[in-house]
Scaffold this motif. Structure first.
Motif, mmCIF file in Angstrom:
data_model
loop_
_atom_site.group_PDB
_atom_site.id
_atom_site.type_symbol
_atom_site.label_atom_id
_atom_site.label_comp_id
_atom_site.label_asym_id
_atom_site.label_seq_id
_atom_site.Cartn_x
_atom_site.Cartn_y
_atom_site.Cartn_z
ATOM 1 N N ALA A 25 0.863 -1.192 0.000
ATOM 2 C CA ALA A 25 0.000 0.000 0.000
ATOM 3 C C ALA A 25 0.892 1.233 0.000
ATOM 4 C CB ALA A 25 -0.890 -0.017 1.239
ATOM 5 N N PRO A 26 0.454 2.307 -0.668
ATOM 6 C CA PRO A 26 1.301 3.514 -0.717
ATOM 7 C C PRO A 26 1.601 4.065 0.662
ATOM 8 C CG PRO A 26 -0.796 3.862 -1.892
ATOM 9 C CD PRO A 26 -0.792 2.448 -1.422
ATOM 10 N N ASP A 27 0.671 3.852 1.613
ATOM 11 C CA ASP A 27 0.872 4.422 2.951
ATOM 12 C C ASP A 27 1.351 3.382 3.977
ATOM 13 O OD1 ASP A 27 -1.413 2.939 3.077
ATOM 14 O OD2 ASP A 27 -2.718 4.549 3.819
ATOM 15 N N ALA A 28 1.841 2.228 3.494
ATOM 16 C CA ALA A 28 2.330 1.203 4.437
ATOM 17 C C ALA A 28 3.670 1.661 5.009
ATOM 18 C CB ALA A 28 2.508 -0.129 3.704
ATOM 19 N N THR A 29 3.743 1.699 6.345
ATOM 20 C CA THR A 29 5.010 2.138 6.947
ATOM 21 C C THR A 29 5.920 0.933 7.192
ATOM 22 O OG1 THR A 29 4.247 1.927 9.233
ATOM 23 C CG2 THR A 29 3.894 4.076 8.153
ATOM 24 N N LEU A 30 7.194 1.225 7.212
ATOM 25 C CA LEU A 30 8.177 0.176 7.487
ATOM 26 C C LEU A 30 7.946 -0.412 8.877
ATOM 27 C CD1 LEU A 30 10.800 -1.409 6.962
ATOM 28 C CD2 LEU A 30 12.090 0.634 7.651
ATOM 29 N N LEU A 31 7.606 0.453 9.840
ATOM 30 C CA LEU A 31 7.431 -0.034 11.210
ATOM 31 C C LEU A 31 6.296 -1.064 11.294
ATOM 32 C CD1 LEU A 31 8.154 0.119 14.219
ATOM 33 C CD2 LEU A 31 6.465 1.940 14.448
ATOM 34 N N TRP A 33 5.062 -2.863 8.954
ATOM 35 C CA TRP A 33 5.407 -4.073 8.206
ATOM 36 C C TRP A 33 6.375 -4.951 9.004
ATOM 37 C CZ3 TRP A 33 9.998 -5.820 5.798
ATOM 38 C CH2 TRP A 33 9.818 -6.892 4.905
ATOM 39 N N LEU A 34 7.367 -4.328 9.616
ATOM 40 C CA LEU A 34 8.338 -5.114 10.410
ATOM 41 C C LEU A 34 7.634 -5.834 11.547
ATOM 42 C CD1 LEU A 34 11.306 -2.588 10.780
ATOM 43 C CD2 LEU A 34 11.316 -4.707 9.443
ATOM 44 N N ARG A 35 6.784 -5.100 12.243
ATOM 45 C CA ARG A 35 6.170 -5.675 13.442
ATOM 46 C C ARG A 35 5.038 -6.643 13.106
ATOM 47 N NH1 ARG A 35 7.190 -3.565 18.328
ATOM 48 N NH2 ARG A 35 5.089 -4.075 19.021
ATOM 49 N N LEU A 36 4.191 -6.250 12.131
ATOM 50 C CA LEU A 36 2.987 -7.042 11.883
ATOM 51 C C LEU A 36 3.220 -8.151 10.861
ATOM 52 C CD1 LEU A 36 0.423 -4.082 11.827
ATOM 53 C CD2 LEU A 36 1.044 -5.562 13.748
ATOM 54 N N THR A 56 13.805 3.377 15.643
ATOM 55 C CA THR A 56 15.006 3.592 14.813
ATOM 56 C C THR A 56 15.541 2.288 14.215
ATOM 57 O OG1 THR A 56 15.604 5.476 16.195
ATOM 58 C CG2 THR A 56 17.361 4.558 14.811
ATOM 59 N N VAL A 57 15.713 2.304 12.921
ATOM 60 C CA VAL A 57 16.401 1.210 12.216
ATOM 61 C C VAL A 57 17.476 1.867 11.348
ATOM 62 C CG1 VAL A 57 14.338 -0.260 12.128
ATOM 63 C CG2 VAL A 57 14.832 1.271 10.212
ATOM 64 N N LEU A 58 18.322 1.040 10.758
ATOM 65 C CA LEU A 58 19.299 1.597 9.814
ATOM 66 C C LEU A 58 18.839 1.299 8.399
ATOM 67 C CD1 LEU A 58 22.752 0.621 11.364
ATOM 68 C CD2 LEU A 58 21.164 2.442 12.006
ATOM 69 N N VAL A 59 19.070 2.249 7.522
ATOM 70 C CA VAL A 59 18.850 1.983 6.102
ATOM 71 C C VAL A 59 20.175 2.238 5.384
ATOM 72 C CG1 VAL A 59 17.684 2.745 3.994
ATOM 73 C CG2 VAL A 59 16.366 2.401 6.078
ATOM 74 N N GLY A 60 20.624 1.201 4.666
ATOM 75 C CA GLY A 60 21.850 1.337 3.869
ATOM 76 C C GLY A 60 21.452 1.748 2.464
ATOM 77 N N ARG A 61 22.105 2.786 1.949
ATOM 78 C CA ARG A 61 21.791 3.238 0.583
ATOM 79 C C ARG A 61 23.081 3.669 -0.095
ATOM 80 N NH1 ARG A 61 21.923 9.058 0.189
ATOM 81 N NH2 ARG A 61 22.128 9.925 2.274
ATOM 82 N N PHE A 62 23.016 3.703 -1.426
ATOM 83 C CA PHE A 62 24.177 4.178 -2.175
ATOM 84 C C PHE A 62 24.239 5.695 -2.107
ATOM 85 C CE2 PHE A 62 23.701 0.015 -4.237
ATOM 86 C CZ PHE A 62 25.032 -0.403 -4.235
ATOM 87 N N VAL A 72 17.175 5.916 10.686
ATOM 88 C CA VAL A 72 15.930 6.544 10.203
ATOM 89 C C VAL A 72 14.781 6.125 11.122
ATOM 90 C CG1 VAL A 72 16.722 6.434 7.786
ATOM 91 C CG2 VAL A 72 15.170 4.682 8.645
ATOM 92 N N ASN A 73 13.687 6.851 11.025
ATOM 93 C CA ASN A 73 12.484 6.526 11.800
ATOM 94 C C ASN A 73 11.579 5.616 10.976
ATOM 95 O OD1 ASN A 73 12.675 9.880 12.787
ATOM 96 N ND2 ASN A 73 12.863 8.194 14.220
ATOM 97 N N ALA A 74 11.470 4.347 11.401
ATOM 98 C CA ALA A 74 10.642 3.400 10.637
ATOM 99 C C ALA A 74 9.157 3.767 10.681
ATOM 100 C CB ALA A 74 10.842 1.991 11.185
ATOM 101 N N CYS A 75 8.746 4.539 11.709
ATOM 102 C CA CYS A 75 7.309 4.850 11.841
ATOM 103 C C CYS A 75 6.810 5.775 10.746
ATOM 104 C CB CYS A 75 7.009 5.457 13.209
ATOM 105 S SG CYS A 75 7.786 7.059 13.492
ATOM 106 N N ILE A 76 7.693 6.611 10.198
ATOM 107 C CA ILE A 76 7.241 7.532 9.141
ATOM 108 C C ILE A 76 7.975 7.263 7.828
ATOM 109 C CG2 ILE A 76 6.335 9.394 10.605
ATOM 110 C CD1 ILE A 76 9.070 10.808 10.261
ATOM 111 N N ARG A 77 8.588 6.095 7.747
ATOM 112 C CA ARG A 77 9.265 5.717 6.504
ATOM 113 C C ARG A 77 8.346 4.745 5.771
ATOM 114 N NH1 ARG A 77 14.902 6.119 4.450
ATOM 115 N NH2 ARG A 77 14.570 5.212 2.394
#
Ligand SMILES: Cc1cc2nc3c(=O)[nH]c(=O)nc-3n(C[C@H](O)[C@H](O)[C@H](O)COP(=O)(O)OP(=O)(O)OC[C@H]3O[C@@H](n4cnc5c(N)ncnc54)[C@H](O)[C@@H]3O)c2cc1C
Ligand code: FES
Ligand code: FES
Length: 493
Positions: A25-31, A33-36, A56-62, A72-77
């Motif tokens: 879903a466009p509004d699915a947050t990482l938080l 998804w991780l938890r549920l 807080t989680v880490l996001v690795g990017r180029f 980063v904040n998984a709740c608003i990512r």
């Protein structure tokens, strides 16, 4: 333009596992998804608005060809923003055999482990810090923890743990460092240059292939929600339950994440995060450095963009006033058409910006002040760290050889319905000797420029007085007639 390939899945690495999601879903947050969906419940929900850091989680990017890991904040990512990245949760902290990870062991030994809500977030922020700076100064530790709130015990034990992490192991030997090359190869294979399209109607999300592709997608769907760092849009979802579909994710887009300097002008693409932008800005325009430390916490600065801070049109966004004072220009693009306007003209009225249907902010261009120019920016908040502006003033002054004001640009946030220049004050200063008497006289002109409001951050009277006093402070600091006023623990220590 060559035909763009379409892919119908978001791909990323979660801890050690490759993930491909076809239903997002466009509004699915990482938080969530991780938890549920993944039962990775070490990542907590505290505020769900990017403030507390429990998620807080880490996001690795180029970034410039390197793989960097950021908190980063998984709740608003949003999940849609993760294509081609490596997500690392607290469950992934590892060490040889049964030993705890150095960050965990230091937290245990120094009694930094507190309640189950805040601790995982603290651990992840310290992990990010340790990876980029294994022997951090106290100032760096404080800065890395600005976005992690504990409301009940304290920070000293955590700071002591942070100082000691390297005595438990070397950051260069950490699994994430040792596996970096292999992870880069896996991520590169995922990033195949396709546009990602998932769902339809209220479920539709798009991750354009690059900036040109964004232009063509937005041209066809001008009403779509553009999402850069989601540090504003995330809250539309978690706090206001707003519908954001169709959503177009533009963080990390090739052609939008560039930052360059040419002929004394720094151009910052709209996808460049605060952290990347200020790495250069604070070197070239040192007075901007302290402002960076006062925007959100590391998690917000690693996600949010100056482009988003401008595009949202907020009267209390921190970057528009200093950029206006510096004479910045803004490039907007629709399809192949671009136009570049003075940044200050972008802000028309509260909630109304000069952005046409289908246009997006492509880049902001910031002139580096000429030698001898005096520039300063002051942010006034109730708390030093992670607080939203009550009033913010930015000043850019050029003096003539005879000491008179040859040029001055003054801009404020928090004083009107938009970020705004103090034209009447500027007029009262222009051509006059740069003296206390001139400044005192000009201070009377503030009433012509601004009629501030009272709200929870400050009263109208406070704002009016503080704004005038900032000019006096700027005068004092530029002439050395009064001691500079610095309310900063870093500098006092
Ligand atoms: C905990 C927390 C603390 C914060 N502290 C501060 C602070 O101290 N100072 C401050 O100024 N702000 C602060 N903010 C607000 C936020 O971080 C900034 O406004 C940020 O710059 C927004 O950028 P973004 O990339 O996250 O934008 P997004 O949330 O992705 O988007 C913001 C708006 O801009 C639009 N948009 C984004 N990019 C473009 C583009 N290229 N073209 C057209 N439209 C676009 C979006 O559609 C949306 O309307 C804070 C937020 C949080 C959650
Ligand atoms: S839950 Fe508080 S920052 Fe995410
Ligand atoms: S919020 Fe966890 S100990 Fe204070």
């Amino acid at each position: 333009m060559a035909k763009v390939r379409i892919r119908n899945e978001i791909r990323f690495i979660l801890n050690g596992e490759d993930v491909a999601l076809t239903t997002v879903a466009p509004d699915a947050t990482l938080l969530d998804w991780l938890r549920l969906n993944r039962a990775l419940r070490g990542t907590k929900e505290g505020c769900a608005e990017g403030d507390c850091g429990a998620c807080t989680v880490l996001v690795g990017r180029f970034s410039a060809g390197r793989l960097i890991y950021e908190s980063v904040n998984a709740c608003i990512r949003f999940l849609g923003s993760l294509d081609g990245t490596h997500v690392v949760t607290v469950e992934h902290l590892r060490c040889d055999g049964d030993r705890l990870h150095p960050v965990q062991q230091a937290m245990v030994d120094f009694h930094g482990s507190q309640c189950g809500f805040c601790t995982p977030g603290f651990v992840m922020s310290l992990y990010a810090l340790w990876m980029r700076s294994p022997e951090p100064s106290d100032a760096a530790i404080e800065k890395a923890l600005q976005g992690n709130l504990c409301r009940c015990t304290g920070y000293e034990a955590i700071v002591r743990a942070a100082r000691a992490i390297s005595s438990y192991g070397k950051a260069a030997k950490d699994p994430l460092a040792a596996e970096r090359k292999a992870i880069m190869i896996r991520l590169a294979a995922m990033r195949d240059g396709s546009r990602v399209e998932i769902g339809a109607g209220k479920q539709r999300l798009v991750v354009p292939a690059d900036a040109d592709d964004l232009a063509s997608v937005l041209d066809k769907e001008p009403g779509a929600t553009i999402i850069a760092g989601s540090t504003d849009v995330g809250l539309w979802v978690t706090k206001h339950m707003r519908d954001i579909a169709p959503a177009i994710f533009i963080g990390n887009l090739e052609g939008l994440c560039t930052i360059s300097e040419e002929n004394g002008v720094i151009s910052i693409g709209a996808g460049v995060t605060y952290s990347d932008a200020f790495a250069l800005l604070s070197k070239r325009i040192p007075a901007l450095g302290p402002l960076f430390d006062r925007i959100g916490g590391d998690q917000v600065r690693n996600m949010g963009t100056i482009g988003g801070n401008i595009a949202n049109g907020s009267p209390i966004g921190d970057t528009p006033p200093p950029l206006i004072a510096l004479g910045a220009q803004l490039t907007l693009r629709r399809g192949k058409k671009r136009r570049t306007i003075p940044l200050e003209d972008f802000f028309i009225a509260y909630g109304k910006q000069d952005r046409l249907s289908g246009e997006f902010v492509e880049a902001v261009h910031v002139p580096v002040p000429a030698k001898g120019t005096k520039f300063a920016v002051y942010k006034i908040t109730k708390r030093r760290d992670e607080d939203i502006t009550a009033a913010l003033g930015a000043f850019c002054l050029t003096l003539a050889k005879d000491g008179s004001v040859a040029d001055i640009r003054i801009a404020y946030g928090g004083m009107a319905a938009t970020p705004k220049r103090a034209f009447a004050v500027e007029k009262a200063l222009l051509g006059k000797p740069w003296t206390e008497a001139t400044v005192e006289a000009a201070m009377a002109e503030y009433a012509r420029d601004f009629t501030p409001l009272t709200d929870m951050r400050a009263s109208a009277e406070y704002r009016a007085l503080a704004a005038r006093n900032l000019l006096l402070r700027f005068f004092a600091e530029t002439t050395g007639t009064k001691a500079p006023i610095q309310v900063s623990r870093y500098e006092a220590a």
